[in-house]
Design an enzyme around this catalytic site. Sequence first.
Site, PDB file in Angstrom:
ATOM      1  N   GLY A  69      -8.022   3.764  -6.550  1.00 31.71           N
ATOM      2  CA  GLY A  69      -6.633   3.859  -6.112  1.00 31.71           C
ATOM      3  C   GLY A  69      -6.318   2.670  -5.232  1.00 31.71           C
TER       4      GLY A  69
ATOM      5  CG  MET B 146      -1.866   3.548   2.705  1.00 33.79           C
ATOM      6  SD  MET B 146      -2.211   3.121   4.432  1.00 33.79           S
ATOM      7  CE  MET B 146      -3.336   4.450   4.885  1.00 33.79           C
TER       8      MET B 146
ATOM      9  NE  ARG C  14      -2.717   6.459 -13.260  1.00 34.76           N
ATOM     10  CZ  ARG C  14      -1.611   6.018 -13.865  1.00 34.76           C
ATOM     11  NH1 ARG C  14      -1.591   5.911 -15.192  1.00 34.76           N
ATOM     12  NH2 ARG C  14      -0.543   5.680 -13.177  1.00 34.76           N
ATOM     13  CB  THR C  15      -2.835   0.435 -14.257  1.00 35.17           C
ATOM     14  OG1 THR C  15      -2.562   0.266 -12.862  1.00 35.17           O
ATOM     15  CG2 THR C  15      -2.008   1.594 -14.781  1.00 35.17           C
TER      16      THR C  15
ATOM     17  CE  LYS D 190       3.989  11.469  -5.123  1.00 33.63           C
ATOM     18  NZ  LYS D 190       5.142  11.278  -6.028  1.00 33.63           N
ATOM     19  CB  ALA D 191      -0.931  14.382  -1.619  1.00 39.35           C
TER      20      ALA D 191
ATOM     21  CB  SER E  47      -3.243   8.234  11.391  1.00 36.10           C
ATOM     22  OG  SER E  47      -1.997   7.870  11.952  1.00 36.10           O
TER      23      SER E  47
ATOM     24  N   GLY F  52      -1.042   3.670   8.885  1.00 34.85           N
ATOM     25  CA  GLY F  52      -0.248   2.946   7.906  1.00 34.85           C
ATOM     26  C   GLY F  52      -1.008   1.778   7.306  1.00 34.85           C
TER      27      GLY F  52
ATOM     28  CE  LYS G 295      -2.685  10.728   8.749  1.00 36.38           C
ATOM     29  NZ  LYS G 295      -1.511  10.882   7.920  1.00 36.38           N
TER      30      LYS G 295
ATOM     31  CG  HIS H 235      -1.522  12.145  13.491  1.00 39.34           C
ATOM     32  ND1 HIS H 235      -0.677  11.510  12.595  1.00 39.34           N
ATOM     33  CD2 HIS H 235      -1.875  11.199  14.384  1.00 39.34           C
ATOM     34  CE1 HIS H 235      -0.516  10.247  12.945  1.00 39.34           C
ATOM     35  NE2 HIS H 235      -1.242  10.042  14.034  1.00 39.34           N
ATOM     36  CG  ASN H 236       1.148  12.795   9.270  1.00 37.72           C
ATOM     37  OD1 ASN H 236       0.308  12.193   9.933  1.00 37.72           O
ATOM     38  ND2 ASN H 236       1.381  12.500   8.010  1.00 37.72           N
TER      39      ASN H 236
ATOM     40  CD  GLU I  78       4.140   9.580  11.980  1.00 39.95           C
ATOM     41  OE1 GLU I  78       4.893   9.240  11.043  1.00 39.95           O
ATOM     42  OE2 GLU I  78       2.887   9.529  11.905  1.00 39.95           O
ATOM     43  CE1 TYR I  79       9.058  15.083   8.961  1.00 46.36           C
ATOM     44  CE2 TYR I  79       6.875  14.091   9.111  1.00 46.36           C
ATOM     45  CZ  TYR I  79       7.950  14.511   8.343  1.00 46.36           C
ATOM     46  OH  TYR I  79       7.927  14.355   6.984  1.00 46.36           O
TER      47      TYR I  79
END
Length: 476
Positions: free
Chosen positions: A11, A15, A35-36, A77-78, A130, A132, A184, A187-188, A191-192
Amino acid sequence: MAEKSRIGVTGLAVMGANLARNIASRGVPVAVHNRTYAKTEQFMADYGAEGDFTASESVKDFVDSLETPRKIIVMVKAGKPVDGVIEELTPLLDEGDIIIDAGNSHFPDTVRRTAECEANGLRFMGVGVSGGEEGALLGPSIMPGGDPAAYEEVREIFESIAAVVDGTPCVTHVGPGGAGHYVKMVHNGIEYADIQLIAEAYDLLTNVVGLDAPAVGKIFEEWNTGDLDSFLIEITGKVLAKTDARTGRPLVDVIVDQAGQKGTGTWTAIDALQLGIPLTGITEAVFARGLSALRSERKAAAGVLAGPTPSKEVDESLVEDIRLALYASKVVAYAQGFAQMRAASVENGWDLKLGEMATIWRGGCIIRARFLNRIREAYDEHPDLDNLLMVPYFTEAVANAQDAWRRVIVKATEQGVPIPAFSSSLSYYDGYRRERGPANLIQGLRDFFGAHTYKRIDAEGSFHTRWAQDGTEVEA
């Protein structure tokens, strides 16, 4: 025969690519795959000279290029994409190999995947990362969960790539199962709340105090030298100082007031509801983003719904009050987030060390802030602490801010400026500090319409009043 890579990354979006580059920069041979294959080729063209990378087109070649037991970081992606990668890898792996999901997966998915991998003889780790794009490359905060023995096999690599504060890497084994992704998630959520509180302070400084964006930016720059010192306060000053090249206006003034979200804040709020933990700041932050998304509705409502006439005078006397209100509300947001992690730890048997969570959040991550040192010290002294508001430092900090906090909320209400995170944080504080609230009436009403019973302050047991019959009380 070529030397095999110590770890693999599949992936290679930003990130994943930056994480692979970070690992390779520590002298660790890294296998890379996407994947590609075109993206893999582009990665090698751009960064192949930075370290010892082995690129593979097929999943089989990727797996074969790794030393055993294999350690594979999945950065996709989740949701279903993670399951798809695991399904593709599983037949090619051997017993004891380790799959590491370092994306923003929902922790129940991590719990499920851990069990599924275990049934196939594989070890699974859900790892929160975390910081970014920049953090992934230069040093993130890392929250690994899963099998402790599996963590020991990647510990050296994780510690080498993590941010470092006061000589301590911002990584620690969080707990079993979904604990890493849970932490995590919270944590997010914090952050919000943090971002919403900053936005409300900006709104107040702009629409109540009467300052323009560059002036507000200078205030945030000044605030970053004190108790509010944090990454988010720092970059707020930079965003507000930015001039738009097209118009010459402050860039923030030409950005649409409609905030996006990827779901982690919502997950945090839902989990808090299920645990019965009041999470007012984070939840109001999620709702505020939802309200921001109703842009066309708000535009129509602005011409119809009544409100106060805002003052057009500049009143800088409120600036210090806003700073104090922001700090007090921020303390509440963190207190709520840590209370939620404590409740989840008990619920799931994770034995989270909350002081360690504060320690690894001091660097690399989005919510890194000076006062995380205070939180770490609080849990070092009181490992079973119920609420951070009960620690003398925070008790005093909020007490010193409360008068200003109340003045800000009154002024904002008078001017018609919404402050859902500021006001809900104060309401939580006032509710938490009250020995007796109005829930006695709620219990009386519930007993009246649903015979849900109530407890008395002067007797043991549960009771029910025959409200619609003879009005007598009976013991349930």
